[in-house]
Structures are given as structure tokens and as C-alpha cells.
Design a protein around this motif. Structure first.
Motif, PDB file in Angstrom:
ATOM      1  N   PHE A 199       1.121  -1.199   5.710  1.00  0.00           N
ATOM      2  CA  PHE A 199       2.015  -1.905   4.796  1.00  0.00           C
ATOM      3  C   PHE A 199       3.183  -2.461   5.589  1.00  0.00           C
ATOM      4  N   ASP A 200       3.529  -3.708   5.316  1.00  0.00           N
ATOM      5  CA  ASP A 200       4.679  -4.345   5.952  1.00  0.00           C
ATOM      6  C   ASP A 200       5.835  -4.270   4.960  1.00  0.00           C
ATOM      7  N   ILE A 201       6.900  -3.577   5.341  1.00  0.00           N
ATOM      8  CA  ILE A 201       8.036  -3.444   4.436  1.00  0.00           C
ATOM      9  C   ILE A 201       8.997  -4.609   4.638  1.00  0.00           C
ATOM     10  N   THR A 202       9.483  -5.135   3.533  1.00  0.00           N
ATOM     11  CA  THR A 202      10.417  -6.267   3.553  1.00  0.00           C
ATOM     12  C   THR A 202      11.577  -5.950   2.613  1.00  0.00           C
ATOM     13  N   ASN A 241      11.847  -1.399  -2.436  1.00  0.00           N
ATOM     14  CA  ASN A 241      12.015  -0.412  -3.508  1.00  0.00           C
ATOM     15  C   ASN A 241      10.686   0.013  -4.120  1.00  0.00           C
ATOM     16  N   LEU A 242       9.712  -0.897  -4.148  1.00  0.00           N
ATOM     17  CA  LEU A 242       8.416  -0.577  -4.756  1.00  0.00           C
ATOM     18  C   LEU A 242       7.435   0.058  -3.775  1.00  0.00           C
ATOM     19  N   LEU A 243       7.558  -0.276  -2.504  1.00  0.00           N
ATOM     20  CA  LEU A 243       6.596   0.192  -1.502  1.00  0.00           C
ATOM     21  C   LEU A 243       6.439   1.717  -1.469  1.00  0.00           C
ATOM     22  N   PRO A 244       7.521   2.512  -1.496  1.00  0.00           N
ATOM     23  CA  PRO A 244       7.337   3.969  -1.476  1.00  0.00           C
ATOM     24  C   PRO A 244       6.452   4.479  -2.620  1.00  0.00           C
ATOM     25  N   PHE A 245       6.595   3.909  -3.812  1.00  0.00           N
ATOM     26  CA  PHE A 245       5.772   4.321  -4.952  1.00  0.00           C
ATOM     27  C   PHE A 245       4.306   4.006  -4.683  1.00  0.00           C
ATOM     28  N   ARG A 246       4.057   2.832  -4.106  1.00  0.00           N
ATOM     29  CA  ARG A 246       2.685   2.416  -3.813  1.00  0.00           C
ATOM     30  C   ARG A 246       2.054   3.331  -2.751  1.00  0.00           C
ATOM     31  N   VAL A 247       2.822   3.641  -1.701  1.00  0.00           N
ATOM     32  CA  VAL A 247       2.328   4.509  -0.631  1.00  0.00           C
ATOM     33  C   VAL A 247       1.980   5.894  -1.185  1.00  0.00           C
ATOM     34  N   LYS A 276      -4.611   7.331   5.925  1.00  0.00           N
ATOM     35  CA  LYS A 276      -3.638   7.099   6.992  1.00  0.00           C
ATOM     36  C   LYS A 276      -2.831   5.861   6.590  1.00  0.00           C
ATOM     37  N   ILE A 277      -1.515   6.001   6.594  1.00  0.00           N
ATOM     38  CA  ILE A 277      -0.633   4.903   6.189  1.00  0.00           C
ATOM     39  C   ILE A 277       0.229   4.506   7.378  1.00  0.00           C
ATOM     40  N   GLY A 278       0.249   3.222   7.688  1.00  0.00           N
ATOM     41  CA  GLY A 278       1.162   2.686   8.682  1.00  0.00           C
ATOM     42  C   GLY A 278       2.178   1.816   7.967  1.00  0.00           C
ATOM     43  N   ILE A 279       3.449   1.990   8.311  1.00  0.00           N
ATOM     44  CA  ILE A 279       4.494   1.138   7.734  1.00  0.00           C
ATOM     45  C   ILE A 279       5.154   0.386   8.878  1.00  0.00           C
ATOM     46  N   THR A 280       5.029  -0.944   8.839  1.00  0.00           N
ATOM     47  CA  THR A 280       5.670  -1.772   9.852  1.00  0.00           C
ATOM     48  C   THR A 280       6.800  -2.533   9.185  1.00  0.00           C
ATOM     49  N   LEU A 306      -1.651  10.975   6.634  1.00  0.00           N
ATOM     50  CA  LEU A 306      -0.661  10.690   7.675  1.00  0.00           C
ATOM     51  C   LEU A 306       0.141   9.461   7.287  1.00  0.00           C
ATOM     52  N   VAL A 307       1.461   9.514   7.549  1.00  0.00           N
ATOM     53  CA  VAL A 307       2.314   8.337   7.386  1.00  0.00           C
ATOM     54  C   VAL A 307       3.025   8.124   8.714  1.00  0.00           C
ATOM     55  N   VAL A 308       2.846   6.933   9.299  1.00  0.00           N
ATOM     56  CA  VAL A 308       3.536   6.593  10.543  1.00  0.00           C
ATOM     57  C   VAL A 308       4.343   5.320  10.330  1.00  0.00           C
ATOM     58  N   THR A 309       5.488   5.236  11.026  1.00  0.00           N
ATOM     59  CA  THR A 309       6.228   3.968  11.028  1.00  0.00           C
ATOM     60  C   THR A 309       6.124   3.385  12.432  1.00  0.00           C
ATOM     61  N   LEU A 310       6.111   2.059  12.469  1.00  0.00           N
ATOM     62  CA  LEU A 310       5.919   1.349  13.733  1.00  0.00           C
ATOM     63  C   LEU A 310       6.792   0.106  13.776  1.00  0.00           C
ATOM     64  N   HIS A 311       7.118  -0.296  15.002  1.00  0.00           N
ATOM     65  CA  HIS A 311       7.742  -1.610  15.155  1.00  0.00           C
ATOM     66  C   HIS A 311       6.685  -2.652  14.880  1.00  0.00           C
TER      67      HIS A 311
END
Length: 181
Positions: free
Chosen positions: A157-160, A165-171, A5-9, A132-137
Motif C-alpha cells: 500500500f502506498d500511503i498519501t 486516515n483510511l489506510l490503517p483501517f484497510r490494512v 504480508k503488508i508493505g507500506i510505502t 507481517l507489516v513492514v514500512t519502506l522508503h
């Protein structure tokens, strides 16, 4: 084995949406079936006018929140057509749990508490045995964020602007089991 399960904030804006789209494209290119829902802001003249919901599988898009909708249920002071939202979101997530290789729920915190039916459907999807991949505030006080962080197998994962650019590859590596915790 527990499904990943992946959360992206991250900050409000297009940075999460761009990363999510890149992740989905990479998984599709690897032959995976992606299903679920995407939320998009509708902005006119620099002002938030509404939100649309897009079913990744059926390609159906509806405007479920708008300044013109009269409703007791609100998101960011916009009226929400909960019936319309349920008509798309619930079957989309049910089908995703049955058929998808990876389930996507965009802006889960905005959708979660709109109706009991939506809350139940998102809850069941979060507990499903599918990746699962979810995005959150990034609001840490949001109970949904706390609930997601407590899930077994979750990686948040906190995207900045620096790692965008690298985060999608890691996920994608994590989803495919190529990167451990």
C-alpha cells in the motif's frame, strides 16, 4: 494458507509512522500481540542527527546511528553501531517469529543491508508464517523493496496525505482476513 504480508510505502516523514502506530493500536485493541522493531529519526534544529531502534516487546530503545558514531557502516552519512543494532534487532525478530500474532518491521530498507546477520534475520522474518507489516522508503530501485514485492501473499500500500486516515483501517481488515486481494 499463506500469512498476510503488508508493505507500506510512502514519502519520507511522519505519515508512515503515524499510520503504522494507528494500525498497531487497532490490532492491540483487537487482542493481538504485536512484536518487532520501530525506527525513529532523531532530529535536532531541523537537521537529521541520528536514528533510534525501539523493540516493541521489551520497550528497549537504543540510538544505533548518530553523527558522533565513528563507523565504516553508514545510513544517510551517519555512523552506525552495528553491534548495538544487532543486540536489539536480532532477538526482537526471533521472539516475534515465535510469539507474535503480527510482526512489525519499520523502515526495513534502511536496516536490511547493514550487516549479514541483520540481512539474514530480516529475510527469515519476511518468510515466516506470521502476518507481517513492514514500512519502506518508496525508492523502487531498492533491492529490498523488490524482494518484498516478490513475497508470496504480499500487499503493498502506498500511503498519501489523501488516504492516510483510511489506510490503517484497510490494512487491519486485510490482516484479519476481512478484505481479499
Amino acid at each position: 494458507m499463506v500469512a498476510v504480508k503488508i508493505g507500506i510505502t510512502g514519502p519520507v516523514g511522519s505519515i508512515k509512522a503515524e499510520a503504522l502506530q494507528k494500525i498497531m493500536d487497532m490490532l492491540i485493541n483487537d487482542g493481538m500481540t504485536i512484536q518487532g522493531v520501530l525506527v525513529k529519526e532523531i532530529v535536532e534544529h531541523g537537521k537529521l542527527k541520528g536514528y533510534s531502534l525501539f523493540d516493541i516487546n521489551t520497550k528497549k530503545r537504543v540510538i544505533f546511528a548518530d553523527s558522533d558514531i565513528i563507523s565504516r557502516v553508514k545510513i544517510d552519512k551517519l555512523g552506525v553501531d552495528t553491534r548495538l543494532l544487532e543486540e536489539i534487532l536480532i532477538p526482537s525478530l526471533q521472539k516475534a517469529r515465535e510469539e507474535a500474532d503480527v510482526i512489525v518491521i519499520d523502515e526495513v530498507g534502511k536496516l536490511e543491508n547493514l550487516t549479514k546477520n541483520i540481512q539474514k534475520e530480516i529475510g527469515e522474518t519476511l518468510k515466516s508464517e506470521k502476518p507481517l507489516v513492514v514500512t519502506l522508503h518508496k525508492k523502487s530501485r531498492n533491492p529490498v523493496l523488490q524482494e518484498i514485492k516478490a513475497l508470496e501473499g504480499i500487499r503493498v500500500f502506498d500511503i498519501t496525505p489523501i488516504n492516510r486516515n483510511l489506510l490503517p483501517f484497510r490494512v487491519v481488515r486485510v490482516i484479519k482476513g476481512e478484505e481479499g486481494s
